[in-house]
Design an enzyme around this catalytic site. Structure first.
Site, mmCIF file in Angstrom:
data_model
loop_
_atom_site.group_PDB
_atom_site.id
_atom_site.type_symbol
_atom_site.label_atom_id
_atom_site.label_comp_id
_atom_site.label_asym_id
_atom_site.label_seq_id
_atom_site.Cartn_x
_atom_site.Cartn_y
_atom_site.Cartn_z
ATOM 1 N N ASP A 296 0.671 -1.007 0.007
ATOM 2 C CA ASP A 296 0.047 0.055 -0.176
ATOM 3 C C ASP A 296 0.944 1.276 -0.047
ATOM 4 O OD1 ASP A 296 -1.829 1.920 0.262
ATOM 5 O OD2 ASP A 296 -1.909 1.642 2.591
ATOM 6 N N ASP B 26 -4.102 3.745 2.701
ATOM 7 C CA ASP B 26 -5.601 3.630 2.886
ATOM 8 C C ASP B 26 -5.821 1.917 3.359
ATOM 9 O OD1 ASP B 26 -5.279 2.170 0.622
ATOM 10 O OD2 ASP B 26 -6.647 2.950 -0.500
ATOM 11 N N ASP C 97 -1.903 -1.294 -3.768
ATOM 12 C CA ASP C 97 -2.234 -0.609 -4.974
ATOM 13 C C ASP C 97 -1.189 -0.554 -5.842
ATOM 14 O OD1 ASP C 97 -0.069 1.395 -4.032
ATOM 15 O OD2 ASP C 97 -1.747 2.362 -2.876
ATOM 16 N N ASP D 247 -5.621 -10.579 -15.647
ATOM 17 C CA ASP D 247 -6.565 -11.487 -15.336
ATOM 18 C C ASP D 247 -7.792 -11.031 -15.979
ATOM 19 O OD1 ASP D 247 -8.208 -13.481 -14.040
ATOM 20 O OD2 ASP D 247 -7.023 -13.284 -12.155
ATOM 21 N N ASP E 176 -10.422 -16.279 -16.242
ATOM 22 C CA ASP E 176 -11.011 -16.795 -14.910
ATOM 23 C C ASP E 176 -12.219 -17.548 -15.297
ATOM 24 O OD1 ASP E 176 -11.302 -16.542 -11.914
ATOM 25 O OD2 ASP E 176 -13.287 -15.752 -12.484
ATOM 26 N N GLU F 99 -8.547 -20.738 -16.229
ATOM 27 C CA GLU F 99 -8.776 -21.530 -14.954
ATOM 28 C C GLU F 99 -9.477 -22.853 -15.252
ATOM 29 O OE1 GLU F 99 -10.424 -20.404 -10.305
ATOM 30 O OE2 GLU F 99 -11.568 -19.535 -12.150
ATOM 31 N N HIS G 56 -4.630 -17.626 -5.052
ATOM 32 C CA HIS G 56 -5.344 -16.788 -4.251
ATOM 33 C C HIS G 56 -6.628 -17.486 -3.745
ATOM 34 C CE1 HIS G 56 -7.042 -16.810 -8.242
ATOM 35 N NE2 HIS G 56 -8.098 -16.320 -7.762
ATOM 36 N N ASP G 57 -7.031 -18.633 -4.258
ATOM 37 C CA ASP G 57 -8.093 -19.440 -3.862
ATOM 38 C C ASP G 57 -7.868 -20.274 -2.813
ATOM 39 O OD1 ASP G 57 -10.126 -18.062 -5.069
ATOM 40 O OD2 ASP G 57 -9.939 -19.383 -7.043
#
Length: 578
Positions: free
Chosen positions: A50, A54, A58, A127, A229, A283, A350-351
């Site tokens: 970051d 916030d 990013d 992605d 995806d 995917e 990430h899953d």
């Protein structure tokens, strides 16, 4: 041995192959190309760095860490979605495919990041989420406004006067039904995922052209690849026949590889992939090896690389996995793709929860050696390795106490569904604590300052308490760290094409705790030996395999006597073979 994966979304059925077969790689090695030789680093943008305080990672944060990415030796970065999105599913619900999410920055930031990667010899994978959009995308806003709107057929609608639509299971909906009633036009729309992620109607050629134009937009900007995806769900039988009870346990069989999927991919290839020097991976890989080959074999002119889930879906409960299951899975996939097609090699994304917590041992004693061992495995197999951010450090699962700490829609909706069904909530929470995707999404641990140097604000997801020990700053200065071992292993792969293209043959295929195999190409060979257990193990190196130089070792020493090798817990060794 403990390991676990995220909630299993599907059961994959695969054709068996002999793990001991030694395939002919002549065809593969004659078709060498950059994306086969890539080392891909998957970066979850909300959690990487970051830059503005916030609490959300990013693009400028990524820009700050480009030199770090280069130092890893990786050659390609896949970033999860960064498009405009209301964030119902952390960016996988897209409201504008040609704009950057405000939390992540601006298009100028994207251009600077992309150029910075290219300047460092790193390619970029976008992605692409086009099985569905956000319900806040202008297409859907128009589509639901009236039945005669020009965008009505951009989505799947079922008019209420036809009665209740045939039940379809939803991955994320707490009520479990993928049809959602919308009173505005007295109709139901289809959403295989969240109710805020309506499925696009790929049977409509206008939708397909919209998608190809979006992909061309990013290809013209210079992106080097696309990850599609949930794309195996894009083609649907729009008669929506009734499925048998319990079909959600075999959802790929009924949802995936629809009647026109290959037509759409060939059209996409002609419109986009054939016109740019890009590669594409989807995917999922269907439910059989035949499905996977039909997606990626070169003469099909569809995709370039299969991304199957059998490896990560071996572990779907608290019991974990066995080495036999792991070895047999990777061996049969290798054998099936030895002569044609190409596969991805990965055990985390990430899953899923964290690599070392699922497949290794995240206790203080064994976290480092088992992390190194697992990265040795991923980076020494035939195929293109995908390495998930933080796994180079040996980052672990986080230990949440209550559902209020979770941010993942799958966890939150799963909790509500379990509660409504009267489930054993203690057992549910124990499983969730180990399986949740949030485990793999905690902020990157950069140093031992507050919030691990990820942010000066309050992080969107808590930082793991072990950040004071496990972080980039600590590990960069330690020559024996997981991080520096990862760098060495990446370089070893890049320096030795046999680790990319070479024949793969299992050694000691019945050993309950040691996974050993040779890689061989053009008269050169290496022997990879991996101890998957927390105890010392003995392995006999077969006659005819004469070990030479030690290419890498995650311990300082090797205990050998003749052809007997005494391995320490989670020891990983690669020998040059004479």
């Amino acid at each position: 041995m403990k390991s676990i994966s995220v909630f299993v979304l599907a059961v994959y059925l695969f054709v068996g192959c002999s793990s001991g077969d030694k395939p002919n790689t002549e065809k593969q090695t004659s078709d060498q190309t950059w994306w086969k030789e890539a080392v891909i680093y998957q970066l979850y943008p909300r959690s990487f760095k970051d830059s503005d305080g916030d609490g959300v990672g990013d693009l400028r944060g990524i820009i700050e860490k480009l030199d770090y990415l280069q130092s890893l030796g990786i050659t390609m970065v896949w970033v999860n979605p960064i498009y405009s999105s209301p964030n119902d599913d952390n960016g996988y619900d897209i409201s504008d495919y040609r704009d950057i999410m405000a939390e992540f920055g601006t298009m100028e930031d994207f251009d600077e990041m992309l150029q910075g990667m290219h300047d460092r010899g790193i390619k970029f994978v976008m992605d692409v989420v086009v099985n569905h959009s956000s319900d806040e995308h202008e297409w859907f806003v128009q589509s639901r406004s009236s039945r005669d709107n020009p965008y009505r057929d951009y989505y799947h609608w079922w008019p209420a006067e036809k009665g209740t639509p045939p039940y379809r299971w939803s991955f994320f909906d707490p009520e479990g039904n993928a049809w959602r009633y919308d009173s505005l036009t007295d109709a139901y729309y289809l959403h295989y995922f969240s109710r805020k992620q309506p499925d696009l109607n790929w049977e409509n050629p206008k939708v397909r052209q919209e998608v190809y134009d979006i992909m061309k937009f990013w290809a013209e900007k210079g992106v080097d690849g696309f990850r599609l995806d949930a794309f195996q769900f894009a083609s649907k039988d729009t008669t929506f026949p009734e499925f048998p009870k319990g079909y959600e346990k075999e959802v790929i069989k009924y949802y995936g590889m629809g009647p026109y999927l290959h037509d759409y991919l060939r059209e996409m290839y002609d419109e986009v992939f054939s016109k740019y020097d890009v590669f594409a991976v989807a995917e999922g890989a269907g439910s059989t090896f035949e499905d996977a080959h039909d997606l990626v074999d070169a003469d099909r002119n569809e995709l370039q690389m299969a991304y199957h889930f059998e490896g990560v879906d071996l572990v779907n409960d608290l019991d974990g996995y066995t080495l036999d299951e792991l070895r047999n899975s990777f061996s049969k996939w290798d054998s099936a793709f030895a002569n044609e097609g190409w596969i991805s090699i990965f055990l985390a994304n990430h899953d899923n929860a964290r690599l070392v917590s699922r497949y290794g041992n995240d206790s203080p004693e064994f976290r480092a050696p088992s992390s190194k061992m697992l990265n040795t495995f991923i980076l020494s197999m035939r195929g293109t390795p995908y390495c998930y951010y933080g796994d180079e450090l040996g980052m672990t699962n986080i230990d949440f106490d209550s559902i209020s700490q979770y941010r993942d829609i799958a966890a939150i909706n799963g909790y509500q569904k379990a509660l409504s069904e009267g489930a054993d909530m203690d057992a549910f929470m124990e499983r969730l604590n180990f399986l949740s995707r949030d485990n793999g999404r905690t902020p990157m641990q950069w140093d031992d300052s507050p919030h691990a140097g990820f942010t000066t604000g309050i992080p969107w997801l808590p930082v793991n308490d072990n950040f004071t020990e496990i972080n980039v700053a600590n590990e960069s200065s330690d020559p024996n760290s997981c991080l520096n071992y990862f760098r060495k292993m990446v370089q070893l792969r890049k320096d030795n094409p046999l680790l990319v293209y070479g024949d793969y043959t299992v050694v000691a295929p019945k050993h309950p705790d040691v996974y050993a195999y040779t890689r061989e190409l053009d008269g050169e060979a290496m022997l990879v030996i991996l101890n998957f257990s927390s105890t010392g193990q003995l392995i006999n190196i077969p006659n005819g395999l004469e070990t030479g130089e030690i290419m890498i070792n995650n311990y300082h020493e090797i205990n050998a006597e003749g052809n007997k090798l005494n391995l320490q817990p989670y020891q990983a060794i690669i020998f040059q073979l004479n």
